[in-house]
Design a protein around this motif. Structure first.
Motif, PDB file in Angstrom:
ATOM      1  N   ILE A  30       6.231 -65.375 -24.218  1.00  0.00           N
ATOM      2  CA  ILE A  30       6.104 -64.140 -25.006  1.00  0.00           C
ATOM      3  C   ILE A  30       5.351 -64.441 -26.301  1.00  0.00           C
ATOM      4  O   ILE A  30       4.442 -63.714 -26.691  1.00  0.00           O
ATOM      5  N   GLY A  31       5.706 -65.532 -26.963  1.00  0.00           N
ATOM      6  CA  GLY A  31       5.024 -65.914 -28.195  1.00  0.00           C
ATOM      7  C   GLY A  31       3.577 -66.304 -27.982  1.00  0.00           C
ATOM      8  O   GLY A  31       2.685 -65.854 -28.717  1.00  0.00           O
ATOM      9  N   ILE A  86      -2.295 -65.203 -28.406  1.00  0.00           N
ATOM     10  CA  ILE A  86      -3.661 -65.179 -27.848  1.00  0.00           C
ATOM     11  C   ILE A  86      -4.197 -63.757 -27.720  1.00  0.00           C
ATOM     12  O   ILE A  86      -5.405 -63.569 -27.646  1.00  0.00           O
ATOM     13  N   ASN A  87      -3.295 -62.780 -27.706  1.00  0.00           N
ATOM     14  CA  ASN A  87      -3.740 -61.384 -27.681  1.00  0.00           C
ATOM     15  C   ASN A  87      -3.928 -60.826 -29.086  1.00  0.00           C
ATOM     16  O   ASN A  87      -4.199 -59.633 -29.254  1.00  0.00           O
ATOM     17  N   GLY A  88      -3.765 -61.669 -30.099  1.00  0.00           N
ATOM     18  CA  GLY A  88      -4.022 -61.261 -31.468  1.00  0.00           C
ATOM     19  C   GLY A  88      -2.946 -60.385 -32.082  1.00  0.00           C
ATOM     20  O   GLY A  88      -3.206 -59.679 -33.060  1.00  0.00           O
ATOM     21  N   GLU A  89      -1.751 -60.441 -31.545  1.00  0.00           N
ATOM     22  CA  GLU A  89      -0.661 -59.632 -32.095  1.00  0.00           C
ATOM     23  C   GLU A  89      -0.119 -60.259 -33.367  1.00  0.00           C
ATOM     24  O   GLU A  89      -0.128 -61.488 -33.536  1.00  0.00           O
ATOM     25  N   SER A  90       0.377 -59.411 -34.247  1.00  0.00           N
ATOM     26  CA  SER A  90       0.997 -59.896 -35.484  1.00  0.00           C
ATOM     27  C   SER A  90       2.379 -60.464 -35.159  1.00  0.00           C
ATOM     28  O   SER A  90       2.960 -60.161 -34.101  1.00  0.00           O
ATOM     29  N   ILE A  91       2.911 -61.266 -36.064  1.00  0.00           N
ATOM     30  CA  ILE A  91       4.251 -61.836 -35.867  1.00  0.00           C
ATOM     31  C   ILE A  91       5.297 -60.729 -35.718  1.00  0.00           C
ATOM     32  O   ILE A  91       6.126 -60.796 -34.795  1.00  0.00           O
ATOM     33  N   PRO A  92       5.283 -59.675 -36.547  1.00  0.00           N
ATOM     34  CA  PRO A  92       6.261 -58.599 -36.329  1.00  0.00           C
ATOM     35  C   PRO A  92       6.128 -57.940 -34.943  1.00  0.00           C
ATOM     36  O   PRO A  92       7.126 -57.585 -34.323  1.00  0.00           O
ATOM     37  N   THR A  93       4.909 -57.793 -34.454  1.00  0.00           N
ATOM     38  CA  THR A  93       4.703 -57.207 -33.124  1.00  0.00           C
ATOM     39  C   THR A  93       5.260 -58.135 -32.042  1.00  0.00           C
ATOM     40  O   THR A  93       5.901 -57.678 -31.091  1.00  0.00           O
ATOM     41  N   ILE A  94       5.030 -59.436 -32.199  1.00  0.00           N
ATOM     42  CA  ILE A  94       5.572 -60.411 -31.237  1.00  0.00           C
ATOM     43  C   ILE A  94       7.098 -60.374 -31.274  1.00  0.00           C
ATOM     44  O   ILE A  94       7.758 -60.414 -30.228  1.00  0.00           O
ATOM     45  N   LEU A 116       4.368 -60.585 -15.021  1.00  0.00           N
ATOM     46  CA  LEU A 116       4.211 -61.069 -16.396  1.00  0.00           C
ATOM     47  C   LEU A 116       2.968 -60.493 -17.060  1.00  0.00           C
ATOM     48  O   LEU A 116       3.003 -60.121 -18.227  1.00  0.00           O
ATOM     49  N   SER A 117       1.881 -60.437 -16.323  1.00  0.00           N
ATOM     50  CA  SER A 117       0.655 -59.883 -16.889  1.00  0.00           C
ATOM     51  C   SER A 117       0.878 -58.437 -17.301  1.00  0.00           C
ATOM     52  O   SER A 117       0.449 -58.018 -18.382  1.00  0.00           O
ATOM     53  N   MET A 118       1.579 -57.690 -16.463  1.00  0.00           N
ATOM     54  CA  MET A 118       1.859 -56.298 -16.775  1.00  0.00           C
ATOM     55  C   MET A 118       2.714 -56.205 -18.051  1.00  0.00           C
ATOM     56  O   MET A 118       2.428 -55.408 -18.943  1.00  0.00           O
ATOM     57  N   LYS A 119       3.749 -57.037 -18.173  1.00  0.00           N
ATOM     58  CA  LYS A 119       4.646 -56.982 -19.327  1.00  0.00           C
ATOM     59  C   LYS A 119       4.009 -57.555 -20.591  1.00  0.00           C
ATOM     60  O   LYS A 119       4.173 -57.006 -21.671  1.00  0.00           O
ATOM     61  N   LEU A 120       3.310 -58.682 -20.469  1.00  0.00           N
ATOM     62  CA  LEU A 120       2.818 -59.387 -21.642  1.00  0.00           C
ATOM     63  C   LEU A 120       1.450 -58.893 -22.133  1.00  0.00           C
ATOM     64  O   LEU A 120       1.019 -59.266 -23.212  1.00  0.00           O
ATOM     65  N   ASN A 121       0.792 -58.069 -21.337  1.00  0.00           N
ATOM     66  CA  ASN A 121      -0.474 -57.487 -21.775  1.00  0.00           C
ATOM     67  C   ASN A 121      -0.348 -55.998 -22.033  1.00  0.00           C
ATOM     68  O   ASN A 121      -1.351 -55.322 -22.225  1.00  0.00           O
ATOM     69  N   ASP A 122       0.871 -55.502 -22.049  1.00  0.00           N
ATOM     70  CA  ASP A 122       1.115 -54.092 -22.337  1.00  0.00           C
ATOM     71  C   ASP A 122       0.717 -53.807 -23.774  1.00  0.00           C
ATOM     72  O   ASP A 122       1.295 -54.358 -24.703  1.00  0.00           O
ATOM     73  N   GLU A 123      -0.290 -52.988 -23.949  1.00  0.00           N
ATOM     74  CA  GLU A 123      -0.825 -52.733 -25.292  1.00  0.00           C
ATOM     75  C   GLU A 123      -0.083 -51.636 -26.032  1.00  0.00           C
ATOM     76  O   GLU A 123      -0.400 -51.328 -27.169  1.00  0.00           O
ATOM     77  N   LYS A 124       0.930 -51.049 -25.422  1.00  0.00           N
ATOM     78  CA  LYS A 124       1.681 -49.975 -26.084  1.00  0.00           C
ATOM     79  C   LYS A 124       2.709 -50.512 -27.067  1.00  0.00           C
ATOM     80  O   LYS A 124       3.342 -49.768 -27.760  1.00  0.00           O
ATOM     81  N   LYS A 125       2.899 -51.813 -27.116  1.00  0.00           N
ATOM     82  CA  LYS A 125       3.925 -52.408 -27.989  1.00  0.00           C
ATOM     83  C   LYS A 125       3.518 -52.286 -29.431  1.00  0.00           C
ATOM     84  O   LYS A 125       2.424 -52.372 -29.821  1.00  0.00           O
TER      85      LYS A 125
END
Length: 172
Positions: free
Chosen positions: A99-100, A105-113, A163-172
């Motif tokens: 998850i981290g 690698i998807n450029g998410e912020s720490i709060p988003t992660i 996993l790809s579906m869950k970890l690349n979900d851009e709605k988070k």
């Protein structure tokens, strides 16, 4: 090149290809993208995590399991011990690490992660427990050690789609 390094690289490459394939299948069949609209960058990132992280870590873990679970036990009992260690000691932390890593690698912020972890960790872990215990008992009781990561990665093709579906979900 020493054999152990060659084995890690080889395992990483195999896992990377299978993980990239899982992402490509997710994009085309789950997300219903046409091949021309495939997010190649995303697929390559998913595969790269397999090459540099998942493959080498699993290779090391399976080798460790093989050393710490006594070889004198009957095969099924030994497989059950390995599966129990795998699913209680390894899977929870490995899923958390993925998850981290994918967040980074998807450029998410720490709060988003952190939000993704709070929202998705237990769902992913529960789905893990629906698939992996039975698959690992088969793996550890029937499959030779040098093919265990490969076997697990073929089972992972299904898992990687999820996993790809869950970890690349851009709605988070």
């Amino acid at each position: 090149m020493p054999t152990s390094i060659r084995a890690l690289i080889s395992e990483g490459l195999r896992v990377g290809v299978i993980m990239a394939a899982g992402d490509a299948i997710c994009q085309t069949f789950v997300e219903k993208r046409e091949l021309k609209n495939l997010d190649v960058n995303r697929m390559l990132k998913f595969g790269a995590v397999g090459v540099v992280y998942v493959g080498p870590v699993l290779k090391g873990w399976y080798g460790t399991l093989d050393k710490i679970v006594p070889k004198g036990s009957p095969p099924l009992k030994r497989a059950l011990k390995k599966m129990a260690l795998d699913q209680t000691c390894f899977a929870p932390s490995f899923i958390a690490s993925l998850i981290g890593i994918f967040g980074l690698i998807n450029g998410e912020s720490i709060p988003t992660i952190q939000d993704r972890f709070r929202n998705d960790y237990f769902t992913i872990l529960s789905r893990n427990y629906m698939l992996w215990p039975a698959a690992q008992v088969i793996n550890f009781s029937v499959v030779p050690l040098n093919y265990q990561v490969l076997y697990a990665q073929f089972i992972s093709l299904i898992w990687n789609i999820y996993l790809s579906m869950k970890l690349n979900d851009e709605k988070k």
